[in-house]
Design a protein around this motif. Structure first.
Motif, PDB file in Angstrom:
ATOM      1  N   ASN A 159      39.666  18.388  -6.556  1.00 40.85           N
ATOM      2  CA  ASN A 159      39.704  19.240  -7.751  1.00 40.85           C
ATOM      3  C   ASN A 159      38.577  18.832  -8.699  1.00 40.85           C
ATOM      4  N   ARG A 160      38.400  19.605  -9.728  1.00 42.26           N
ATOM      5  CA  ARG A 160      37.269  19.390 -10.643  1.00 42.26           C
ATOM      6  C   ARG A 160      37.333  18.024 -11.328  1.00 42.26           C
ATOM      7  N   THR A 161      38.530  17.592 -11.678  1.00 45.80           N
ATOM      8  CA  THR A 161      38.676  16.293 -12.347  1.00 45.80           C
ATOM      9  C   THR A 161      38.247  15.174 -11.396  1.00 45.80           C
ATOM     10  N   GLN A 162      38.671  15.273 -10.148  1.00 53.58           N
ATOM     11  CA  GLN A 162      38.285  14.251  -9.159  1.00 53.58           C
ATOM     12  C   GLN A 162      36.766  14.238  -8.966  1.00 53.58           C
ATOM     13  N   MET A 163      36.187  15.433  -8.890  1.00 48.96           N
ATOM     14  CA  MET A 163      34.729  15.503  -8.689  1.00 48.96           C
ATOM     15  C   MET A 163      33.985  14.914  -9.893  1.00 48.96           C
ATOM     16  N   ALA A 164      34.486  15.222 -11.088  1.00 51.44           N
ATOM     17  CA  ALA A 164      33.837  14.711 -12.302  1.00 51.44           C
ATOM     18  C   ALA A 164      33.914  13.190 -12.373  1.00 51.44           C
ATOM     19  N   ARG A 170      27.416   7.263  -7.723  1.00 51.41           N
ATOM     20  CA  ARG A 170      26.731   7.499  -6.460  1.00 51.41           C
ATOM     21  C   ARG A 170      25.824   6.337  -6.082  1.00 51.41           C
ATOM     22  N   ARG A 171      25.526   6.263  -4.812  1.00 48.23           N
ATOM     23  CA  ARG A 171      24.718   5.171  -4.244  1.00 48.23           C
ATOM     24  C   ARG A 171      23.333   5.094  -4.883  1.00 48.23           C
ATOM     25  N   LEU A 172      22.739   6.233  -5.113  1.00 48.64           N
ATOM     26  CA  LEU A 172      21.363   6.274  -5.611  1.00 48.64           C
ATOM     27  C   LEU A 172      21.267   7.176  -6.832  1.00 48.64           C
ATOM     28  N   ARG A 173      20.221   6.971  -7.621  1.00 55.73           N
ATOM     29  CA  ARG A 173      19.995   7.846  -8.768  1.00 55.73           C
ATOM     30  C   ARG A 173      19.712   9.261  -8.279  1.00 55.73           C
ATOM     31  N   ARG A 201      35.193   6.707   5.198  1.00 53.65           N
ATOM     32  CA  ARG A 201      35.561   7.734   4.231  1.00 53.65           C
ATOM     33  C   ARG A 201      34.313   8.244   3.498  1.00 53.65           C
ATOM     34  N   GLY A 202      34.292   9.522   3.230  1.00 53.00           N
ATOM     35  CA  GLY A 202      33.182  10.077   2.464  1.00 53.00           C
ATOM     36  C   GLY A 202      33.568  11.405   1.843  1.00 53.00           C
ATOM     37  N   VAL A 217      25.976  17.672  -2.053  1.00 53.67           N
ATOM     38  CA  VAL A 217      25.835  16.230  -2.253  1.00 53.67           C
ATOM     39  C   VAL A 217      26.865  15.552  -1.365  1.00 53.67           C
ATOM     40  N   VAL A 218      26.419  14.577  -0.580  1.00 53.53           N
ATOM     41  CA  VAL A 218      27.349  13.828   0.274  1.00 53.53           C
ATOM     42  C   VAL A 218      27.281  12.360  -0.107  1.00 53.53           C
ATOM     43  N   GLU A 219      28.411  11.738  -0.229  1.00 50.45           N
ATOM     44  CA  GLU A 219      28.468  10.317  -0.569  1.00 50.45           C
ATOM     45  C   GLU A 219      29.411   9.622   0.411  1.00 50.45           C
ATOM     46  N   VAL A 220      28.980   8.478   0.908  1.00 52.26           N
ATOM     47  CA  VAL A 220      29.813   7.704   1.842  1.00 52.26           C
ATOM     48  C   VAL A 220      30.464   6.565   1.078  1.00 52.26           C
TER      49      VAL A 220
END
Lengths: 278, 120
Positions: A159-164, A170-173, A201-202, A217-220
């Motif tokens: 949900n939006r709150t989780q994404m925010a 994140r790993r990188l700028r 998990r990602g 955007v993908v984050e591991v």
């Protein structure tokens, strides 16, 4: 040549100015008025701090749009039409953006230039910009992916709150286009959390646009960067099997291998540059 | 009469293609953006579709995906016309399922033959 505030012109004129500047550009990317408006909203481009140049006949000859976020400004959509070339138009627009950034008390002015656009690159270097990194703009045509090979045990919608909460960590700028501010400007932002059998998990955050998936955007969080990236993308594309996709401003690192394995290919590259102002 | 639908936003490019092809007995239809191009492709049953990859509303790459899903257009060749660098253009052509690629600027001498080959 004269540089004027862009808010003296209509958005239609700004769009024409942009398209005129790109008519013979290295990577042709014309925009409709609606698309440019959406772009401005998404990336905090402020028409009140943007500029349009006119030639001696008072015909529009160039455009520079300025994104503004707290202590940062960002040059985008810079283009000079055939009637403004070799007359210092690009330099004049640049100087206006630099001056405005100082007035706004920004401490950094950012931009990206298409790789191999040497005249523009030279203009930026002469104006005190230095290169920070090379970014990949990748595309993916909709092709089936074998999701089963990744041993995914759970896919849950975010949900939006989780994404925010997740996006700032994140790993990188991120680059301006992928910054948290850009993504949270999107009303219909979507996200997936993906768990694998081995505990990896990602997550992916993305926008289901009218015609394609974008702002991906993908984050591991745990596990092998490339493998988990591919698994997350397979879940994403399994969820939206018929969508064309664009992932902008990726770094050529281990994660890029994961994107490539998921069917992404290098469409073109941008050079990110910055000018310190403080 | 063979009908060619040209989806191209740049007026000068459109006129050039018209001037080169019309003497060869082709009827040219024109759409200047992706939305109208999709509508015209569905309504006009052209024999060939030329698509500029860089359009103001929808990318040419995305358009070809939509067109290829239309049963009525299954046998209609869709050819990309683009100013992208040749290697990238080739990759886009293959990945997105275009039937061919012509790079800009077009060669006005060989262009009619290139078109005839796609229609053969």
């Amino acid at each position: 040549m004269e540089v004027l505030p862009a808010n003296q012109f209509t958005f239609e004129q700004a769009t024409d100015a942009y398209n005129m500047g790109r008519v013979d550009y290295l990577v042709p990317m014309p925009m409709s008025v609606a698309r440019l408006r959406e772009y401005a909203d998404k990336y905090d481009v402020d028409i009140n701090h943007s500029f349009i140049s006119v030639d001696g006949e008072q015909q529009i000859s160039g455009l520079l749009m300025l994104g503004v976020r707290e202590k940062r400004t960002w040059i985008t959509r810079l283009g000079v039409g055939p009637n403004g070339r070799k007359q210092g138009t690009g330099k004049g627009l640049m100087q206006a953006a630099i001056d405005r950034s100082y007035e706004l008390e920004a401490d950094k002015l950012w931009l990206e230039v298409i790789k191999d656009n040497d005249p523009a690159h030279r203009l930026f270097m002469r104006n005190g910009f230095t290169q920070t990194r090379e970014l990949i703009v990748a595309r993916r045509a909709p092709t089936p992916m074998d999701v089963a090979v990744h041993n995914i045990t759970n896919v849950s919608l975010l949900n939006r709150t989780q994404m925010a909460e997740m996006l700032p960590n994140r790993r990188l700028r991120p680059n301006w286009l992928n910054e948290t501010e850009s993504l949270l400007n999107i009303a219909g932002l979507s996200g997936l959390m993906v768990d694998l059998e081995d505990g990896s998990r990602g997550w992916a955050v993305y926008h289901v646009g009218l015609y394609k998936l974008e702002n991906i955007v993908v984050e591991v969080l745990k596990g092998d960067l490339a493998e988990v990236t591919t698994a997350v993308l397979s879940a994403l594309h399994n969820h939206h099997p018929m969508r064309d996709s664009v992932a902008a401003n990726l770094l050529e690192d281990e994660q890029w291998a994961g994107f490539q394995k998921a069917g992404y290919f290098d469409a073109f590259r941008r050079i990110e540059m910055v000018k310190p102002l403080s | 009469m063979t009908t060619i639908l040209q989806i191209e936003d740049n007026r000068a490019n459109r006129i050039l293609v018209e001037r080169v092809l019309e003497p060869h007995n082709y009827t040219l239809l024109h759409a200047n953006d992706g939305e109208s191009g999709l509508a015209m492709a569905r309504s006009s049953s052209p024999n060939l579709i030329l698509v500029d990859m860089g359009l103001p509303d929808i990318d040419g790459q995305t358009i070809v995906l939509f067109l290829k899903q239309e049963p009525a257009l299954a046998d209609v060749p869709i050819v990309a016309i683009t100013a992208w660098p040749p290697d990238v253009a080739q990759q886009m052509t293959e990945r997105y399922g275009f039937d061919g690629l012509i790079t800009k600027p077009i060669d006005i001498k060989s262009f009619p033959d290139q078109i005839a080959q796609f229609l053969a």
